[in-house]
Scaffold this motif. Sequence first.
Motif, mmCIF file in Angstrom:
data_model
loop_
_atom_site.group_PDB
_atom_site.id
_atom_site.type_symbol
_atom_site.label_atom_id
_atom_site.label_comp_id
_atom_site.label_asym_id
_atom_site.label_seq_id
_atom_site.Cartn_x
_atom_site.Cartn_y
_atom_site.Cartn_z
ATOM 1 N N LYS A 123 0.835 -1.196 0.000
ATOM 2 C CA LYS A 123 0.000 0.000 0.000
ATOM 3 C C LYS A 123 0.870 1.247 0.000
ATOM 4 O O LYS A 123 1.963 1.241 0.550
ATOM 5 C CB LYS A 123 -0.844 -0.006 1.280
ATOM 6 C CG LYS A 123 -1.841 1.124 1.390
ATOM 7 C CD LYS A 123 -2.675 0.895 2.645
ATOM 8 C CE LYS A 123 -3.825 1.865 2.735
ATOM 9 N NZ LYS A 123 -4.674 1.544 3.890
ATOM 10 N N TRP A 125 0.312 5.578 0.649
ATOM 11 C CA TRP A 125 -0.596 6.668 0.990
ATOM 12 C C TRP A 125 0.155 7.983 0.853
ATOM 13 O O TRP A 125 1.297 8.113 1.303
ATOM 14 C CB TRP A 125 -1.117 6.532 2.425
ATOM 15 C CG TRP A 125 -2.101 7.611 2.784
ATOM 16 C CD1 TRP A 125 -3.447 7.583 2.602
ATOM 17 C CD2 TRP A 125 -1.800 8.878 3.385
ATOM 18 N NE1 TRP A 125 -4.009 8.747 3.045
ATOM 19 C CE2 TRP A 125 -3.038 9.564 3.526
ATOM 20 C CE3 TRP A 125 -0.623 9.505 3.788
ATOM 21 C CZ2 TRP A 125 -3.120 10.845 4.069
ATOM 22 C CZ3 TRP A 125 -0.705 10.785 4.328
ATOM 23 C CH2 TRP A 125 -1.939 11.441 4.471
ATOM 24 N N THR A 302 -3.662 -0.282 11.271
ATOM 25 C CA THR A 302 -4.561 0.831 10.964
ATOM 26 C C THR A 302 -4.305 2.031 11.881
ATOM 27 O O THR A 302 -4.340 3.182 11.443
ATOM 28 C CB THR A 302 -6.024 0.376 11.122
ATOM 29 O OG1 THR A 302 -6.205 -0.804 10.335
ATOM 30 C CG2 THR A 302 -6.987 1.439 10.653
ATOM 31 N N GLU A 304 -1.450 2.723 13.313
ATOM 32 C CA GLU A 304 -0.180 3.321 12.876
ATOM 33 C C GLU A 304 -0.408 4.234 11.670
ATOM 34 O O GLU A 304 0.170 5.329 11.579
ATOM 35 C CB GLU A 304 0.833 2.216 12.533
ATOM 36 C CG GLU A 304 1.257 1.413 13.762
ATOM 37 C CD GLU A 304 2.227 0.281 13.449
ATOM 38 O OE1 GLU A 304 2.623 0.127 12.276
ATOM 39 O OE2 GLU A 304 2.588 -0.447 14.381
ATOM 40 N N GLU A 305 -1.266 3.784 10.768
ATOM 41 C CA GLU A 305 -1.585 4.619 9.607
ATOM 42 C C GLU A 305 -2.274 5.901 10.037
ATOM 43 O O GLU A 305 -1.963 6.978 9.523
ATOM 44 C CB GLU A 305 -2.502 3.857 8.647
ATOM 45 C CG GLU A 305 -1.827 2.737 7.900
ATOM 46 C CD GLU A 305 -2.745 2.212 6.801
ATOM 47 O OE1 GLU A 305 -3.300 1.123 6.982
ATOM 48 O OE2 GLU A 305 -2.923 2.922 5.789
ATOM 49 N N ARG A 309 -0.989 9.430 8.929
ATOM 50 C CA ARG A 309 -1.873 10.251 8.106
ATOM 51 C C ARG A 309 -2.168 11.565 8.804
ATOM 52 O O ARG A 309 -2.177 12.628 8.175
ATOM 53 C CB ARG A 309 -3.199 9.543 7.871
ATOM 54 C CG ARG A 309 -3.107 8.456 6.865
ATOM 55 C CD ARG A 309 -4.483 7.873 6.633
ATOM 56 N NE ARG A 309 -4.341 6.620 5.922
ATOM 57 C CZ ARG A 309 -5.327 6.048 5.222
ATOM 58 N NH1 ARG A 309 -6.509 6.648 5.174
ATOM 59 N NH2 ARG A 309 -5.123 4.921 4.608
ATOM 60 N N TYR A 315 3.508 7.707 3.138
ATOM 61 C CA TYR A 315 4.141 6.463 3.593
ATOM 62 C C TYR A 315 3.745 5.314 2.692
ATOM 63 O O TYR A 315 2.831 5.417 1.866
ATOM 64 C CB TYR A 315 3.738 6.152 5.037
ATOM 65 C CG TYR A 315 2.261 5.898 5.226
ATOM 66 C CD1 TYR A 315 1.718 4.632 5.029
ATOM 67 C CD2 TYR A 315 1.397 6.928 5.616
ATOM 68 C CE1 TYR A 315 0.361 4.393 5.204
ATOM 69 C CE2 TYR A 315 0.043 6.702 5.803
ATOM 70 C CZ TYR A 315 -0.468 5.423 5.590
ATOM 71 O OH TYR A 315 -1.808 5.188 5.755
ATOM 72 N N ILE A 317 3.368 0.779 2.988
ATOM 73 C CA ILE A 317 3.361 -0.345 3.927
ATOM 74 C C ILE A 317 3.984 -1.540 3.239
ATOM 75 O O ILE A 317 3.686 -1.819 2.073
ATOM 76 C CB ILE A 317 1.921 -0.693 4.342
ATOM 77 C CG1 ILE A 317 1.272 0.501 5.048
ATOM 78 C CG2 ILE A 317 1.908 -1.919 5.252
ATOM 79 C CD1 ILE A 317 -0.199 0.294 5.323
ATOM 80 N N ILE A 335 5.648 0.263 8.427
ATOM 81 C CA ILE A 335 5.325 1.494 7.706
ATOM 82 C C ILE A 335 6.635 2.201 7.420
ATOM 83 O O ILE A 335 7.476 2.358 8.312
ATOM 84 C CB ILE A 335 4.392 2.406 8.529
ATOM 85 C CG1 ILE A 335 2.999 1.785 8.601
ATOM 86 C CG2 ILE A 335 4.308 3.797 7.878
ATOM 87 C CD1 ILE A 335 1.964 2.687 9.250
#
Length: 427
Positions: A123, A125, A302, A304-305, A309, A315, A317, A335
């Motif tokens: 992933k 972001w 989630t 950590e995201e 964010r 970042y 993953i 991450i």
Amino acid sequence: MIDLRQLAERKEEIARNIINRGLTIDLDAILSLQTSRSSLLGEVELLRKNRNENARKMKGRMDNDQRTVLIEEGKVLKEKISETEELLKKTESEYFNLAKLIPNYAHPAVPVGKEDTDNLEIKRWGTPHPFNFTAKDHVQLGEDLDLIDFETATRVSGPKFYYLKNDAVLLELALERYALDILRSHGFTLTITPDIARQEVVEGIGFNPRGEESNIYTIEGTDTCLVGTAEITLGGYHAGQILKEDDLPILMSGLSHCFRREAGGAGQYSKGLYRVHQFSKVEMFVYCRPEQSEQLHEKLLTIEEEIFRGLGIPYRIVDTCTGDLGAPAYRKFDIEAWMPGRGSSGEYGEVTSTSNCTDYQARRLNVRYRKEDGTNEFVHLINGTAIAISRALVAVMENYQRADGSIVVPEALVPYMGITRIEKKHR
RNA sequence: GGAGAGAUGUCCGAGAGGUCGAAGGAGACGGAUUCGAAAUCCGUUGUGCUACUUUGUGGUACCGGGGGUUCGAAUCCCCCUCUCUCCGCCA
């Protein structure tokens, strides 16, 4: 430690896992030790049974001749028992010393590979924004803005230490409060843990306190170590306990200092704050039932995201490959935050890591829970970084730098910082 | 740092060399009684390892931890750890 009763039946699987993780472990030697241990144990128990029977015969009244005979018998047994016990003890310690090297099983989806370049990106972001000026790295920013002093720390404490100064101090505290508030909103019990732990706890988590490759500091003249992470003290929190099923999952967070020796950890990618001997970290730790662990592992990721964010830092993953997992982990997600000052024109660098260690650590720490049917089972343990200050500082400073050399405070941190911008002080 | 007391099962608490995995009580659970509940009565109620005829039965170990004495240790001896009380010191 894995369940050694499954050693024989899952041998092929274990052997493949060892190869995938790039380890060499002599399973046959361990299996043969297991067999010897088992037969010695049987022998000892039989001898003890005989001893107990012999002793029981002497409970009542009896004539002296008869008693003398029994006492002689008992003496012979005693001798044999201590001989066999000694042999058993030796075999057992050899057996366990080798067996504890066997890594945890790996989740079937974990990519097979040797090193971090084999990790699978799952992933992304955010988009790294190119600067219309030459980006500085955090070392330069720290020096220019008088935020980090490596030189003095080297003189006072040694290489790989640092003083945080001025607004960097506030930034550290702001990041901690920011992360703690998010964790509290997710139902975590907040703690500040001891920075020192007993060796048995350190080992239970899976760290090796002694030896050349050891990454942790032991304290001379004691059986304790400086913790490398609050994972150690949070995992030790319930060691040796049988937890109530209704209390699970237990969500804990711990703020602690982290001390790492990082022997041989030099090189261009470990300059500055990226790899240091001491930093602060807010850690998440979960005790749960086996069937909950995969889902809760996702939840930690989630969170950590959410933290990164909220900071507005791009970042990606990665699903960590077998060779990079570490022995206790069944699955691990990292991450990696965008760090504009890393490499020649910015690179992703690891800022958090969350591992599902299933029952591997729980077995050695002896943390179980009582099930509804009355039996006890090992819990699953999951850990994850909420925020590791030193690396978060790298990401924040480098991403939020401006052309004039100042650093904008991320919006989420402004309430905690009380300022919106870090600028050069004019004295 | 000095002086003393202690550590036994989920909890309280007995135990002083063999009959002790451990009295007695509390709690919890199951059952009886009850319209229901309380009270009462009966029963059950630790963990690890291990074997097997594998949901049971047996063996073995565990009374803070380690060692010792003894034919036999919760019990006697030694060491360690921890807790409590008093004094001193300190944030």
